[in-house]
Design a protein around this motif. Structure first.
Motif, mmCIF file in Angstrom:
data_model
loop_
_atom_site.group_PDB
_atom_site.id
_atom_site.type_symbol
_atom_site.label_atom_id
_atom_site.label_comp_id
_atom_site.label_asym_id
_atom_site.label_seq_id
_atom_site.Cartn_x
_atom_site.Cartn_y
_atom_site.Cartn_z
ATOM 1 N N ILE A 109 5.798 -66.126 17.941
ATOM 2 C CA ILE A 109 5.879 -65.674 16.560
ATOM 3 C C ILE A 109 4.658 -66.242 15.839
ATOM 4 N N SER A 110 4.188 -65.550 14.819
ATOM 5 C CA SER A 110 3.066 -66.083 14.048
ATOM 6 C C SER A 110 3.607 -66.979 12.929
ATOM 7 N N ALA A 112 2.775 -66.702 9.890
ATOM 8 C CA ALA A 112 3.072 -65.806 8.767
ATOM 9 C C ALA A 112 4.438 -65.150 8.940
ATOM 10 N N GLU A 113 4.759 -64.695 10.149
ATOM 11 C CA GLU A 113 6.067 -64.087 10.393
ATOM 12 C C GLU A 113 7.180 -65.110 10.228
ATOM 13 N N LEU A 114 6.956 -66.308 10.677
ATOM 14 C CA LEU A 114 7.952 -67.364 10.517
ATOM 15 C C LEU A 114 8.196 -67.638 9.022
ATOM 16 N N ARG A 116 7.841 -65.468 6.626
ATOM 17 C CA ARG A 116 8.616 -64.321 6.129
ATOM 18 C C ARG A 116 10.087 -64.445 6.531
ATOM 19 N N ARG A 117 10.345 -64.883 7.755
ATOM 20 C CA ARG A 117 11.730 -64.996 8.234
ATOM 21 C C ARG A 117 12.554 -65.981 7.421
ATOM 22 N N PRO A 121 7.231 -65.976 2.198
ATOM 23 C CA PRO A 121 6.032 -65.377 2.790
ATOM 24 C C PRO A 121 4.710 -66.014 2.378
ATOM 25 N N SER A 148 -1.934 -65.622 13.463
ATOM 26 C CA SER A 148 -1.686 -64.186 13.268
ATOM 27 C C SER A 148 -2.491 -63.315 14.221
#
Length: 177
Positions: A109-110, A112-114, A116-117, A121, A148
């Motif tokens: 996972i990136s 940035a995605e983490l 967001r999760r 964000p 990313s």
């Protein structure tokens, strides 16, 4: 963080990636640290838990230690808990660590995605800092977080260890699939 003095019991062993130190108190795992030698891991443990009095654990910790050592070499599925984890950190750190625990072995996972999760964000740097502060290597799999662009970035216990852990997980995931 806990400012009341307490005892923390540790056990040290060797794995294919060097040394591994496990620390527990009150039936909970507080730390799993990777490193080169016992002295540096003890210093890291004391720095992470400044109010703890460190004691060498006895053979009652061997099952947890052997479980962690075996998982480094054969990281299949979720980390097999022999004792519950004790996450000590800020609210944000604990959010990040819980979210990381949901990233399956063999996946990445990136940052940035983490972010967001966990519903933050814009907190990419804070997420990266939480990963760096993780005291539970392999059990809270911060090694599964990449930049990313997919490149491997820093890892508290060394980029080469991160690379090896990811490769092992991906190999095992391919065999299972």
């Amino acid at each position: 963080m806990n400012s009341v003095p307490y005892s923390l019991y540790y056990r040290f062993g060797h794995c294919s990636m060097g040394g591994l130190m496990l620390a527990e108190a009150d039936g909970h795992l507080h730390a799993i640290l990777l490193g080169d030698d016992k002295a540096s891991l003890l210093a890291d443990l004391q720095q992470r838990f400044p109010n703890a009095t460190l004691h060498e654990g006895d053979e009652s910790m061997d099952l947890a230690l052997q479980t962690a050592l075996a998982y480094v070499d054969q990281p299949r599925g979720a980390f097999p808990l022999s004792k519950p984890l004790r996450l000590r950190g800020t609210a944000l750190q604990c959010e990040v660590w819980h979210a990381l625990s949901e990233v399956p072995a063999g996946s990445t996972i990136s940052y940035a995605e983490l972010a967001r999760r966990i519903g933050r964000p814009r907190a990419v740097r804070a997420v990266a800092a939480a990963c760096a502060a993780n005291p539970l290597a392999i059990a809270v799999p911060c090694h599964r977080v990449l930049r990313s662009d997919g490149d491997i970035s820093g890892y508290r216990w060394g980029v080469e260890r991160k690379r090896q852990l990811l490769a092992r997980e991906q190999e095992l995931a391919a065999v299972i699939a």
